[in-house]
Structures are given as C-alpha cells and as structure tokens.
Design a protein around this motif. Structure first.
Motif, PDB file in Angstrom:
ATOM      1  N   CYS A  19     119.458  22.684 101.010  1.00  0.00           N
ATOM      2  CA  CYS A  19     120.922  22.830 100.937  1.00  0.00           C
ATOM      3  C   CYS A  19     121.291  23.731  99.757  1.00  0.00           C
ATOM      4  O   CYS A  19     122.141  24.618  99.880  1.00  0.00           O
ATOM      5  N   ASN A  20     120.647  23.522  98.614  1.00  0.00           N
ATOM      6  CA  ASN A  20     120.925  24.349  97.434  1.00  0.00           C
ATOM      7  C   ASN A  20     120.621  25.818  97.703  1.00  0.00           C
ATOM      8  O   ASN A  20     121.353  26.706  97.271  1.00  0.00           O
ATOM      9  N   ARG A  21     119.528  26.074  98.421  1.00  0.00           N
ATOM     10  CA  ARG A  21     119.128  27.465  98.674  1.00  0.00           C
ATOM     11  C   ARG A  21     120.018  28.137  99.719  1.00  0.00           C
ATOM     12  O   ARG A  21     120.086  29.351  99.783  1.00  0.00           O
ATOM     13  N   SER A  22     120.682  27.312 100.567  1.00  0.00           N
ATOM     14  CA  SER A  22     121.366  27.874 101.742  1.00  0.00           C
ATOM     15  C   SER A  22     122.552  28.765 101.380  1.00  0.00           C
ATOM     16  O   SER A  22     122.824  29.762 102.046  1.00  0.00           O
ATOM     17  N   GLY A  23     123.263  28.402 100.335  1.00  0.00           N
ATOM     18  CA  GLY A  23     124.481  29.145 100.009  1.00  0.00           C
ATOM     19  C   GLY A  23     125.635  28.826 100.952  1.00  0.00           C
ATOM     20  O   GLY A  23     126.747  29.307 100.762  1.00  0.00           O
ATOM     21  N   SER A  24     125.397  28.025 101.988  1.00  0.00           N
ATOM     22  CA  SER A  24     126.460  27.723 102.960  1.00  0.00           C
ATOM     23  C   SER A  24     126.899  26.257 102.913  1.00  0.00           C
ATOM     24  O   SER A  24     128.033  25.938 103.280  1.00  0.00           O
ATOM     25  N   VAL A  25     126.026  25.358 102.462  1.00  0.00           N
ATOM     26  CA  VAL A  25     126.310  23.918 102.594  1.00  0.00           C
ATOM     27  C   VAL A  25     127.414  23.506 101.620  1.00  0.00           C
ATOM     28  O   VAL A  25     127.387  23.836 100.432  1.00  0.00           O
TER      29      VAL A  25
END
Ligand code: NAP
Length: 355
Positions: free
Chosen positions: A120-126
């Motif tokens: 989630c942290n890496r997604s940039g979208s969550v």
C-alpha cells in the motif's frame, strides 16, 4: 478529523478473497458495480476461485484475480496498484492441527500484514485500508470480563494476555492489528479502519475454507459432543453483517478506528438447543459438563489446555457493538435463522452426515 472519500471508479483490492468472510465481501462489491482485485494464494486453483467466478456472473462489477502469498515479500504490489481502497482479510483462522504456532499463525498474520501494508505504501494510490481484525484482538480470555463494568468489552480494550503458547490464534490477531496501527501511524497517505468481528456464522459461498467457524458447527452436529459440552460462551455474528461492515467501513468517510462487529453471546448448549428445534435427528448435546470434568478430559479429548479451561469455561461476557450501528449503520439480524443456515451448510457440502 474527517476521513477520506474513496473514488468508486477505482478498483478495490481484497486479500484472501477465497475465504469464508471475504467471498461475501467480493460478492457485495461486485453487486455494487465495483472492479475487484481479488488475491488468492493460487489463482489457478479451481477450489479457491470457482465460487468467486460463479458469484461474479450476472453482477455489474468486474472481478480480476491475482496470486499473492502473505509470506512472499512484494507479492501484493500488482493487486494493490491503482486501488484507493484495500480490504485485508487474509490470515490463517485455525485453532488446532499445527505444531509451530509461530509459523502457522503469527508469521503469516503479522509479516503478512506488514507485507500488504508496504505494498500500500509503495502504491501511491491507496487512501484507506480496512483490516479484518477480531474480538480476539480486544480480549484474550473470558475471565478478563470480570474486571469490566457489566462484563462488557469495548473498542478501548486490547488483548494483553495471549501469547504463542496460550491462545496463539488470538495472539496472531492482536499482533497483526498492532503492527497495522504502527505502520499506519508512520505515514499519512492512507487511513486505517479495523473490523473486529466475533465468531462468524451463517452461509458460506465456498466449501474450501479452513475457517474455524465451520468446524464449530460440524463438531456440534457430528455426535462428538453428544455426552455434553463445557459452559463456553461465544459472541456470534452473521457473516453477511461482517462482510457488509467491511464495505461500509471502506466507503464511509466518517469511519475511523476500530469497530466491534458482534451480535449476542450464547453458550454452546444454547446453540445446540436452538439447532435441536430445527434438526431433532442430530446427536446434539443436551447438557453441560462440570468444569472439573472438562478440565480433566479436554487436553486429551479436544487438545485444549487446562489454562484455557481455567480462564474461559464458566465466564460470561459481551461486547458493546454501538459504534458499528451508529457509525456504519449495521443492523443485526436475529441469529436463530443464521445458526440453522450455518448448520445446514456442512450437511449440504457433505462435511456432516445427512440424517
Ligand atoms: P478462511 O475462510 O480460512 O479465510 C482465510 C483466508 O486467508 C483464506 O482466503 C486464505 O487463502 C488466506 N490465507 C491464509 N494464509 C495465507 C497466506 N499465507 N497467504 C495468502 N493468503 C492466506 O477464514 P475466515 O473465517 O474467512 O477468516 C478471514 C479473516 O477473518 C481472518 O483474518 C480471520 O482472522 C478473521 N476473523 C474470522 C472470524 C470467524 O469467526 N470466521 C472472526 C473474527 C475474525 P487461501 O484460500 O489461498 O488459503
């Protein structure tokens, strides 16, 4: 603080989508016309995904399957990408039949939660994560209710007594929830809501579940407990209410923090009495065994420790579910029908002999 509004045109990721509770969440999301990124351990395994594909038929939403394992670093990256809402349900729900509680429960629950949240942290979208926690994260043993006003547990309570050697499933749940709050507090991109259900009962969309929820009913009806049951109480809740709570928590900007999602508390004998009214032909227990006898036989007959008996048999408790009603709008149904539907399930699925 006002929470975040989630864009419904974006996909929603749900982990452990094949599971008993998650399958209902998937169904509700698809019925609402959403695109669902559903993770299972092996998306090629028919027994994990066939019921989801069937549930998707005729629904306005779109189902996309992804393979991801809790203990494989980064394996949720692809499923989470582009999602604003992530519902993390995957976690082993087993209370017996394992040798190493750390490997069987604690590691997948805690490292798995970290793994999903790092995706989630890496997604940039969550923007929001809904975590399936449990009342096992609220309390450890029923005896703890003695110190509560009216024996009622609330969202302010935390399980501080479970460990790898005593109630390891409960320990896995409280450690996973603590890890989730710790990771949440270290960033500001997404907020966290936890759903803390009690023992979930009601119809299952899948036969292929290891959920202890299914085992409890099978044990009651199989005749194994015909001679009697301990005075053990369970808080129960219908699986459809639990699934609905996840969806409501995901999209309601006012939903924050922890939500106990639980109906009434009943003893094993009360459950058996309800079932006997509808299924008189089954060898359901008709009496409670004295605690001293349970203490004597349970370690051998049921693989349950004496410490568990000492701290759980004979104690009453309940949960304050006010927040789930006032903030999420959950309306709890009467559990008599749910229990009977739940009992019918293993019979339909051939897991309990039809009589
Ligand atoms: P379930 O049917 O056994 O579902 C558990 C799910 O976790 C399965 O989809 C399973 O996926 C997944 N899982 C387990 N280990 C995994 C791993 N290493 N990697 C990826 N996925 C893994 O049980 P459930 O009752 O629906 O439980 C779902 C959640 O609700 C759990 O977090 C549980 O603690 C929580 N909960 C349940 C209850 C209850 O009474 N049922 C009450 C409170 C909280 P596979 O199909 O791929 O194995």
């Amino acid at each position: 603080m006002v929470g975040r509004a989630i864009d419904r045109s974006k996909p929603v990721c749900i982990t452990g989508a094949s599971g008993y509770i998650a399958s209902w969440i998937v169904l509700y999301l698809l019925a609402d016309g959403l695109t669902v990124h559903a993770t299972v351990r092996d998306a090629r395994k028919a027994s994990s995904v066939d019921h989801l594909l069937k549930a998707a038929q005729g629904q306005p939403g779109v189902l996309k399957l992804f393979s991801a394992d809790l203990i494989e670093e980064g394996s949720f990256d692809e499923a989470v990408r582009g999602c604003e809402l992530v519902i993390h349900t995957a976690s082993p729900f087993i209370i017996k039949g394992f040798k190493d509680p750390y490997e069987a429960l604690v590691r997948p629950a805690v490292d798995g939660t970290r793994n999903v949240l790092e995706s989630c942290n890496r997604s940039g979208s969550v923007r929001r994560v809904v975590l399936t926690s449990s009342v096992a994260s609220i309390y450890g043993d029923a005896i703890e209710a003695l110190s509560k006003r009216g024996h009622v547990f609330t969202e302010a309570d935390w399980n501080e007594t479970s460990s790898e050697s005593h109630q390891p499933y409960s320990y896995s749940k409280v450690m996973a929830e603590r890890k989730a709050w710790e990771i949440n507090k270290a960033q500001s991109a997404w907020d966290l809501v936890t759903i803390n259900p009690s023992l979930v009962v009601g119809p299952s969309l899948t036969r292929n579940t290891q959920s202890t929820s299914i085992d409890v009913m099978r044990d009651l009806g199989s005749g194994r407990q015909k001679t009697g049951v301990p005075h053990l109480e369970f808080a129960l809740v219908d699986v459809r209410e639990v699934a609905r709570a996840h969806v409501l928590a995901g999209f309601n900007p006012d939903a924050q923090g922890r939500f106990i999602v639980s109906g009434p508390v009943v003893s094993l004998l009360q459950m058996a009495n309800v079932l006997r009214g509808r299924f008189p032909q089954y060898p359901l227990p008709t009496r409670e065994l004295p605690k001293w006898l349970v203490r004597w036989v349970a370690p051998i007959a049921a693989g349950v420790s004496r410490a568990f008996i000492d701290q759980n048999v004979g104690y009453s408790f309940s949960f304050d579910n006010t927040r789930s009603q006032s903030v999420l709008g959950i309306q709890y149904r009467l559990l008599t029908d749910t229990l009977c539907e739940h009992f019918e399930q293993p019979i339909e699925d051939g897991l309990l002999r039809r009589r």
